[in-house]
Scaffold this motif. Structure first.
Motif, PDB file in Angstrom:
ATOM      1  N   UNK A 144      38.499  42.594  46.222  1.00  0.00           N
ATOM      2  CA  UNK A 144      37.674  41.370  46.195  1.00  0.00           C
ATOM      3  C   UNK A 144      36.700  41.371  45.013  1.00  0.00           C
ATOM      4  N   UNK A 145      36.469  42.546  44.418  1.00  0.00           N
ATOM      5  CA  UNK A 145      35.563  42.599  43.264  1.00  0.00           C
ATOM      6  C   UNK A 145      36.270  42.226  41.968  1.00  0.00           C
ATOM      7  N   UNK A 146      37.586  42.238  42.024  1.00  0.00           N
ATOM      8  CA  UNK A 146      38.342  42.116  40.787  1.00  0.00           C
ATOM      9  C   UNK A 146      38.763  40.711  40.448  1.00  0.00           C
ATOM     10  N   UNK A 147      39.804  40.630  39.603  1.00  0.00           N
ATOM     11  CA  UNK A 147      40.242  39.304  39.149  1.00  0.00           C
ATOM     12  C   UNK A 147      41.472  38.798  39.901  1.00  0.00           C
ATOM     13  N   UNK A 148      41.908  39.551  40.908  1.00  0.00           N
ATOM     14  CA  UNK A 148      42.965  39.063  41.801  1.00  0.00           C
ATOM     15  C   UNK A 148      42.549  39.323  43.248  1.00  0.00           C
ATOM     16  N   UNK A 149      41.461  38.674  43.676  1.00  0.00           N
ATOM     17  CA  UNK A 149      40.947  38.969  45.023  1.00  0.00           C
ATOM     18  C   UNK A 149      41.909  38.573  46.135  1.00  0.00           C
ATOM     19  N   UNK A 150      42.937  37.780  45.789  1.00  0.00           N
ATOM     20  CA  UNK A 150      43.906  37.346  46.814  1.00  0.00           C
ATOM     21  C   UNK A 150      44.900  38.453  47.137  1.00  0.00           C
ATOM     22  N   UNK A 151      44.883  39.520  46.365  1.00  0.00           N
ATOM     23  CA  UNK A 151      45.919  40.554  46.500  1.00  0.00           C
ATOM     24  C   UNK A 151      45.866  41.274  47.838  1.00  0.00           C
TER      25      UNK A 151
END
Lengths: 308, 225, 109
Positions: free
Chosen positions: A116-123
């Motif tokens: 959730x901290x990154x650039x693909x929080x949907x992962x």
């Protein structure tokens, strides 16, 4: 720890009793090898090995395995980071074998920042095993020459096993016990989270020494030079698990904006000087975040050159 | 219980946009207890849809009903005589409901009106929290009665990650760090050493990772003996 | 007191506004009411302790639903007054009717 487990340069430096000095390098957000090689030049000869981060802060970057291999090809020693967030045990074991085949000899076993901290929080995250078990798995592969299922490995990966430790996260009283478990699981060396609160770290190291953990494992103190007061403020507020005392922010703010970088480096140098003398500390891990070109200067001024 | 949240009216209205006679089918099980899919909520949804359709000038006929449970064929069969009266059925049960319905009435269309979220309980009136991940190998007793598989964002088994701060999880400021609670409980009860050893690698075959699961009580299965 | 209030208001008596449910408010709107308001006791003075607070939360729920449906949420309101405030009752009725008149007839017909 007399015979070498991996033959890595870092292991040799540490077993010979030298004060280790390691660096860090984030792979590019792309396949820009040139950019990476430029960063390597600042680190080469100034550190014993270089951490190659694994999608740090959960932002997609070139794989740490590829970055580590590129490092090997440039004559630098990588410390291949691996997080539990993105791979299951199959992918982990195969990447460990692949890394070893490509000349990687050090590994750092981590849980990984939450996506959730990154650039693909949907992962979807994986967390098939946790960082403690990753350490144990690498050790099993190395010492027993076996996969997790017990099958023999045809040429086992001889890795020098690293783990992280954040003395500044909560609950504080548990941190030294968590460290002890990491060592029991098989960690050969530890790199701590960036240290800014020296009082707390001194207290933590006292606990480490009291428990004799420093005799079973090499502990490298994490140092990040602050570029300016703004960076200190930002890290204090937004980076989980960071403990940045107001006194440091005040100190940086206390000098002219143009001189804040120098003040940040001065603080880092004072830290390194203290770590050299601190019981239980076997070296420093310098995380000059997007400031790799300052590493030669910091190494020089810290008096850690030439490297063994 | 199984907890769910109702889908937005927009999404549900979209599902039934071309229908003019539907059944909204509640379930008296978990979703009634968590106030999302019982008869009362079915009626509220029906009234909301009717208001929307009247506003558009495309009236819709809606009946409401709640089955004892939609996860039991015995009850699902209760609409066998009426299901053909509707162009579609909107189920307010957890994800099990629309599937049991679809399996029993393959010629009919069933829409889910809720998003099924987790296994949990009410921590206060109106607030539900996750407690179980249904991993298939329960080890709650090893962690002071608190499950890190379900409640740690990284399902860690050996203590809090470096992002635990003041008992709060790094992922969300409203989420407690369950490892903080586990550690404190072990400390208070003098059993910190329970957390010292490296835990066996988890066998995820019993979880969803092993494929769809099945439970069999031999003593209940007809024709077994 | 012989206070007058608009004839547009149809009063439905309940023992306590805690008895009012979401479905009652929605049904009124569904059946073509241009607006609905709940007149509860003063906050803190519910004989059943929190009936009027519960009613307010339900009114909020219906407002949210109306918003989702593209209907003015102001068509539903919550008021608080005591049974001794006859003048206030008439005032509120006038206010609500004026409010709804300004909004115009309901789009739900």
């Amino acid at each position: 720890m007399t015979e070498t487990k991996s033959g890595s340069n870092l292991e040799k430096v540490l077993t010979a009793g030298h004060f280790a000095f390691t660096g860090e390098c984030g792979p590019p957000k792309g396949a820009n090898v040139e950019h990476l090689q430029k960063k390597f030049q600042y680190l080469k000869g100034n550190v014993d090995c270089v951490n190659m981060t694994d999608n740090q802060t959960a932002v997609v970057r070139m794989s740490s395995l590829a970055g580590s291999a590129l490092m090997v090809s440039q004559g630098l020693e990588p410390n291949f980071q691996m997080v539990c967030r993105d791979r299951n045990r199959l992918a982990m074991m195969s990447d460990i074998l692949g890394a070893y085949a490509l000349g990687v000899r050090n590994m750092l076993c981590l849980s990984g920042d939450h996506q959730t901290f990154g650039n693909h929080p949907e992962a979807k995250n994986v967390h098939d095993i946790d960082s403690m078990q990753l350490i144990a798995m690498v050790k099993k592969m190395r010492d027993e020459g076996k996969f997790l299922n017990g099958e023999e490995i045809d040429v086992p990966p001889k890795m020098f096993i690293g783990a992280a430790c954040n003395p500044f996260a909560d609950p504080y009283e548990f941190r030294v016990h968590r460290l002890a478990t990491k060592i029991a699981a098989g960690a050969d060396f530890i790199q701590t989270q960036c240290i800014f609160n020296m009082d707390k770290f001194r207290d933590f190291m006292k606990q480490v020494v009291d428990m004799g953990l420093h005799e079973r494992c090499y502990i490298l103190a994490g140092v990040t030079p602050m570029k300016n007061a703004g960076m200190a403020n930002f890290m204090s507020k937004y980076v989980p698990g960071m403990d940045i005392p107001d006194s440091l922010i005040k100190r940086l703010k206390g000098v002219d904006k143009r001189d804040q970088a120098e003040e940040g480096i001065l603080f880092a140098l004072e830290q390194i000087a203290e770590f050299k003398e601190m019981e239980g500390v076997a070296g420093v891990h310098l995380m000059a975040i997007e400031w790799e070109h300052k590493v030669p200067e910091i190494a020089e001024r810290a008096g850690v050159l030439p490297r063994p | 219980m199984i907890v769910a949240d109702r889908k937005s009216l927009d999404e549900i209205l979209g599902m039934v946009a071309d229908k003019d006679k539907i059944l909204i089918l509640g379930c008296k099980g978990c979703v009634t207890v968590c106030n999302v899919g019982g008869l009362k909520e079915a009626e509220i949804l029906a009234a909301s849809i009717k208001i929307a359709r009247k506003k558009e000038g495309t009236d819709i006929e809606i009946d409401t009903q709640a089955l004892e449970r939609q996860c039991d064929n015995e009850y699902v069969s209760q609409i066998k005589d009426s299901v053909a009266d509707y162009q579609a059925v909107v189920s307010m049960a957890c994800g099990v409901g629309p599937q049991f319905l679809s399996e029993m009435y393959p010629d009919h269309v069933f829409y889910p009106a809720v998003n099924t979220t987790f296994f949990g309980g009410a921590v206060q009136h109106g607030v539900w929290e996750e407690r179980c991940a249904g991993c298939g190998t329960c080890g709650i007793h090893l962690f002071g009665g608190l499950c890190p598989i379900a409640r740690c964002a990284k399902s860690l088994l050996h203590g809090p990650c470096g992002g635990s701060s003041n008992g709060i999880c790094e992922v969300h400021k409203d989420t407690a760090c369950i490892w903080d609670a586990i550690v404190k409980k072990k400390m208070e009860t003098g059993h910190l050493e329970d957390l010292a050893a490296v835990k066996p690698f988890k066998d995820w075959r019993t979880a969803r990772d092993g494929g769809p699961r099945r439970s069999i009580r031999e003593e209940l299965v007809k024709g077994n003996i | 007191m012989r206070l007058s209030y608009p004839a547009d208001v149809k009063i439905i008596q309940v023992p306590c506004t805690g008895r009012v449910d979401i479905i009652h408010l929605l049904n009124a709107l569904e059946d073509g009411a241009d607006g609905v308001y709940v007149a509860g006791c003063l906050e803190g003075e519910c004989h059943y302790l929190e009936g009027n607070y519960k009613a307010r939360r339900k009114v909020e729920y219906v407002k949210k639903t109306l918003k989702e449906l593209g209907i003015e949420p102001e068509r539903v309101q919550m008021y608080n007054l005591s049974s001794a405030q006859g003048a206030r009752f008439a005032e509120i009725a006038n206010e609500m009717v004026q409010h709804i008149t300004d909004l115009g007839p309901t789009p739900v017909r």
